[in-house]
Scaffold this motif. Structure first.
Motif, PDB file in Angstrom:
ATOM      1  N   GLY A 196      -6.543   1.069  10.413  1.00 28.53           N
ATOM      2  CA  GLY A 196      -7.262   0.025   9.687  1.00 28.53           C
ATOM      3  C   GLY A 196      -8.218  -0.803  10.521  1.00 28.53           C
ATOM      4  N   THR A 249      -6.637  -6.152   3.902  1.00 27.61           N
ATOM      5  CA  THR A 249      -6.887  -5.073   4.864  1.00 27.61           C
ATOM      6  C   THR A 249      -5.620  -4.254   5.111  1.00 27.61           C
ATOM      7  OG1 THR A 249      -6.509  -6.622   6.708  1.00 27.61           O
ATOM      8  CG2 THR A 249      -8.778  -6.274   5.994  1.00 27.61           C
ATOM      9  N   THR A 295     -11.226   7.663  -1.889  1.00 25.73           N
ATOM     10  CA  THR A 295     -11.268   6.251  -1.506  1.00 25.73           C
ATOM     11  C   THR A 295     -11.642   6.095  -0.043  1.00 25.73           C
ATOM     12  OG1 THR A 295      -9.551   5.724  -3.136  1.00 25.73           O
ATOM     13  CG2 THR A 295      -9.970   4.085  -1.425  1.00 25.73           C
ATOM     14  N   TYR A 296     -11.063   6.941   0.793  1.00 23.69           N
ATOM     15  CA  TYR A 296     -11.315   6.890   2.234  1.00 23.69           C
ATOM     16  C   TYR A 296     -12.799   7.104   2.533  1.00 23.69           C
ATOM     17  CZ  TYR A 296     -10.413   7.725   7.202  1.00 23.69           C
ATOM     18  OH  TYR A 296     -10.407   7.641   8.567  1.00 23.69           O
ATOM     19  N   GLY A 311       0.818  -1.209   0.000  1.00 24.89           N
ATOM     20  CA  GLY A 311       0.000   0.000   0.000  1.00 24.89           C
ATOM     21  C   GLY A 311       0.849   1.254   0.000  1.00 24.89           C
ATOM     22  N   LEU A 330      -5.146  -1.815   2.178  1.00 24.22           N
ATOM     23  CA  LEU A 330      -6.001  -0.641   2.322  1.00 24.22           C
ATOM     24  C   LEU A 330      -5.494   0.279   3.419  1.00 24.22           C
ATOM     25  CD1 LEU A 330      -9.502  -2.330   1.915  1.00 24.22           C
ATOM     26  CD2 LEU A 330      -8.418  -0.749   0.322  1.00 24.22           C
ATOM     27  N   SER A 331      -4.997  -0.307   4.525  1.00 27.65           N
ATOM     28  CA  SER A 331      -4.468   0.497   5.623  1.00 27.65           C
ATOM     29  C   SER A 331      -3.248   1.289   5.175  1.00 27.65           C
ATOM     30  CB  SER A 331      -4.088  -0.404   6.812  1.00 27.65           C
ATOM     31  OG  SER A 331      -5.208  -1.069   7.321  1.00 27.65           O
ATOM     32  N   LEU A 350     -14.913   4.142   1.124  1.00 28.45           N
ATOM     33  CA  LEU A 350     -14.723   2.914   1.887  1.00 28.45           C
ATOM     34  C   LEU A 350     -15.362   3.021   3.262  1.00 28.45           C
ATOM     35  CD1 LEU A 350     -13.360   0.106   1.896  1.00 28.45           C
ATOM     36  CD2 LEU A 350     -11.354   1.197   2.907  1.00 28.45           C
ATOM     37  N   LEU A 382      -4.387   4.078   2.759  1.00 27.94           N
ATOM     38  CA  LEU A 382      -5.135   5.178   3.355  1.00 27.94           C
ATOM     39  C   LEU A 382      -4.384   5.854   4.495  1.00 27.94           C
ATOM     40  CD1 LEU A 382      -8.668   3.524   3.494  1.00 27.94           C
ATOM     41  CD2 LEU A 382      -7.843   5.202   1.853  1.00 27.94           C
ATOM     42  N   ILE A 409     -11.521  -1.451   9.078  1.00 29.32           N
ATOM     43  CA  ILE A 409     -11.534  -2.411   7.979  1.00 29.32           C
ATOM     44  C   ILE A 409     -11.410  -3.837   8.522  1.00 29.32           C
ATOM     45  CG2 ILE A 409     -10.408  -3.145   5.835  1.00 29.32           C
ATOM     46  CD1 ILE A 409      -9.228  -0.312   5.648  1.00 29.32           C
TER      47      ILE A 409
END
Length: 346
Positions: A203, A192, A117-118, A97, A195-196, A121, A199, A206
């Motif tokens: 997380g 996950t 995105t944040y 990420g 994504l963490s 999501l 972003l 998530i």
């Protein structure tokens, strides 16, 4: 030397940080969320540099996760086997990420893409969790997860049943008798973590629903195990930021002082409050967080500084509202048996 001189802030600011710490601590212990999505934006709006806001937020997350994890451990709500497996997959995902973010920065697209995105999501997960809780479907798992007692198959979400159905060795048995392929756990952890890392947040918002809806882990254990994992990621992150002067102890200390109480209260509430109420509050928390971030992004785009303060009000207001609802439900649940006992005695 007084406490105010030591921390370099006024009595009012100290009280504000302590009170905010209590609210975040309740939410942190109850939901297993790192709190960085509330603390970091609040510090940014208050005028702190980005590096200090992120670094101090991570340090706060680390300290609070230790406190809350100990409470969940006492309640038997931490699955160490699952936690270690998730840490491995998450670490790899975080690195990938981060590389994506660096590539997008070179293109000059990182800020806008990450913000959009944040919001999508955070809002999407919030809507899904709230919808599932309100309709009373998939996932009425009981809080009373004792030892290795098996979970009723009807209490496991349908998607989790499908994932558990893939018998790809090695298979591992988790708390509550949940049996799943280690590769599936690592895949969920990687996703996950990705994504963490993309972003730039802990997380927890998530991972916690992912552990329940994708792997079938009971919500209290998903919360406790997520906190266990955040303890490691938050510790590493805050250490790295501290090396470059990104951790301000005058912010972290009062936040931790307040959260020490709040986190233990929130952790204890997970074994008292009804399961569906947890998921409704969790969904509401995410929706309000998404709205706050969207308002702040709109303010940046339109050049309207006043929207930063609206965003801060939403952050503080949502923390107060949801933590208050958690405490109200906990008190109501504790009073119910007493009321029933009085009726029986009469």
């Amino acid at each position: 030397m007084s406490v105010f001189e030591l921390l370099g802030m006024s009595a009012g600011m100290l009280a504000l940080f302590v009170a905010f710490g209590v609210l975040i601590g309740v939410l942190f212990g109850f939901f297993g969320m790192g709190g960085s999505f509330l603390v970091t934006p609040a510090l940014l709006v208050m005028g702190y540099p980005s590096r200090v806001a992120v670094g101090s937020g991570l340090a706060f997350v680390f300290g609070t996760s230790v406190i809350a994890t100990l409470k969940h451990r006492d309640l038997g709500q931490v699955d160490y086997k699952l936690g270690v497996s998730m840490i491995i997959g998450t670490t790899v995902g975080l690195e990938v990420g981060k590389e994506i973010v660096l590539y997008l920065e070179e293109l000059g697209l990182a800020g806008n893409i990450i913000s959009v995105t944040y919001v999508l999501l955070l809002g999407g997960i919030g809507l899904f969790v709230t919808y599932e809780a309100l309709k009373g479907g998939d996932g009425g798992v009981s809080h009373d997860v004792d030892g290795d007692a098996d979970i009723d198959a009807d209490d496991i979400p349908e998607l989790a049943k499908k994932i558990q159905g893939y018998s790809l060795p090695p298979m591992i048995t988790l708390r509550g008798g949940v049996k799943v392929s280690l590769w599936m756990v690592l895949l969920v952890a990687f996703a996950t973590g990705l994504l963490s890392g993309f972003l730039g947040v802990g997380g927890g918002f998530i991972r916690m629903p992912a552990l329940f809806y994708l792997i079938g882990v009971p919500v209290p254990i998903a919360v406790g195990t997520d906190l266990f994992e955040i303890m490691f990621s938050g510790g590493i992150g805050s250490f790295l930021y501290a090396q470059s002067g990104g951790v301000d102890l005058s912010i972290v200390a009062p936040l931790l002082a307040g959260s020490a109480l709040g986190a233990r209260v929130g952790s204890a509430a997970t074994s008292i409050v009804d399961e569906d109420e947890i998921k409704i509050y969790f969904g509401l928390m995410l929706l309000l967080g998404a709205l706050a971030v969207a308002v702040r992004q709109a303010g940046n785009y339109l050049g309207m500084g006043v929207l930063d303060y609206v965003s801060l009000a939403l952050i503080l207001g949502s923390a107060l509202m949801v933590s208050g609802a958690v405490l109200y439900s906990a008190v109501k649940s504790m009073r119910a048996p007493s009321a029933a006992g009085s009726s029986t005695a009469d």
